[in-house]
Design an enzyme around this catalytic site. Sequence first.
Site, PDB file in Angstrom:
ATOM      1  N   ASP A   1      -9.591   3.206 -11.315  1.00 32.04           N
ATOM      2  CA  ASP A   1      -8.869   2.342 -10.375  1.00 32.04           C
ATOM      3  C   ASP A   1      -8.905   0.886 -10.839  1.00 32.04           C
ATOM      4  OD1 ASP A   1      -7.699   3.956  -8.482  1.00 32.04           O
ATOM      5  OD2 ASP A   1      -8.815   3.126  -6.803  1.00 32.04           O
ATOM      6  N   ASP A   2     -10.050   0.443 -11.322  1.00 34.39           N
ATOM      7  CA  ASP A   2     -10.176  -0.930 -11.813  1.00 34.39           C
ATOM      8  C   ASP A   2      -9.244  -1.159 -13.005  1.00 34.39           C
ATOM      9  OD1 ASP A   2     -12.106  -1.164  -9.890  1.00 34.39           O
ATOM     10  OD2 ASP A   2     -13.788  -1.365 -11.282  1.00 34.39           O
TER      11      ASP A   2
ATOM     12  N   ARG B   1       0.869  -1.182   0.000  1.00 30.31           N
ATOM     13  CA  ARG B   1       0.000   0.000   0.000  1.00 30.31           C
ATOM     14  C   ARG B   1       0.901   1.226   0.000  1.00 30.31           C
ATOM     15  NH1 ARG B   1      -5.054   1.229  -1.191  1.00 30.31           N
ATOM     16  NH2 ARG B   1      -5.808  -0.622  -0.051  1.00 30.31           N
TER      17      ARG B   1
END
Length: 373
Positions: free
Chosen positions: A263-264, A137
């Site tokens: 984002d996908d 992350r």
Amino acid sequence: MCAMGAWRLTLYTSCRNVTRCSKHVTRHVTRHVTPKFGDMAGMAEIREEFISRYQDVVQPLFQTDDPRLTPVTSRLKEILAYNTVGGKLNRGCAVIYTAQLLGCQDKFRATVLGWCIEILQGFLLVADDVMDKSAMRRGQPCWYKKVGLTAINDSFLLESCVFELLKHHIGSEPYYLTCLELFLDVTRKTEFGQALDLEVESLDYSQYTRERYDSIVIYKTAYYSFYLPVALAMHLAGRDSKTELESARKLLIRIGHYFQVQDDYLDCYGDPEVIGKVGTDIQEKKCSWLFLTALESVSEEDNRILIQNYGKDDAKCVDIVKAIYLKYELRQKYLDFSAKTYASICLDIENDKSGLPSQIFQDFLDKIHKRSK
């Protein structure tokens, strides 16, 4: 009722006696030139000042009258620094940007509200990474990879920080209750969106629909990432009539939906070095825009192959899914969707009659359009 629910209810009910702000309360405003949200120089200045006030904003969180809590408050510093400071900070800076554009000069309280959103974001991401079993992350190991399942309680601590900071910094302000209720409402909506997203794992692929996808992205992403920063700034500036808030909500939810589709796409095609994580939507059986679009495009045989390999944590299966995406030109379908969506939202912004500065929405849209991370 769980402990988390109890403290929320106590916090909420204890504030019911706070007097609501009269719509005629005079706010201190000023007119000045505000940089475009996508203007690198102007936004770099806002971001730099936003970061410089971090310690001033969060310092009350580390003060306790009970020395027995000192180990927790000391550790809280690390939890906050690791999970909030290292991001893009777009949501927090957006509060300051929008407040300035609306003529509000109370930059410190805009900064407080901005950091509250960033801490809320930290809470959501720490929990999300545990549930999704993510590895990275923001270019570093997920928090739970460092501390184990203690991260679950750490996420609760982060959420509690939001409401403590609100009470400490704006508890005496007439818009406190409104902002508090907004945070509670948006947090609940986001958690509902997360629940919808997690439920997908147990569904048959016939239940992967556009309606379900829209519900997930609107509730999980759009409300807290786009509507919340602007709505908070509107309350701070006193530009918060029902008409203004509803117009802002409709436009920002559309922009947030577009953001999640991006984002996908980036989860599959983005550079991990740029986006700061390795995409796992295929392995996690996500109801993603790419997968839905593929289901609508493929032949019967390729549909069988796609379903057979989707949701498998296996590199060969992932490659097969990506090969089908390539065969049916999912990249180009995304680019076509992006161009059409951008033009459609631009038209909605142009036709908005709320009286709010169109620059708020146009700059948000321009900032995310054609983004790479």
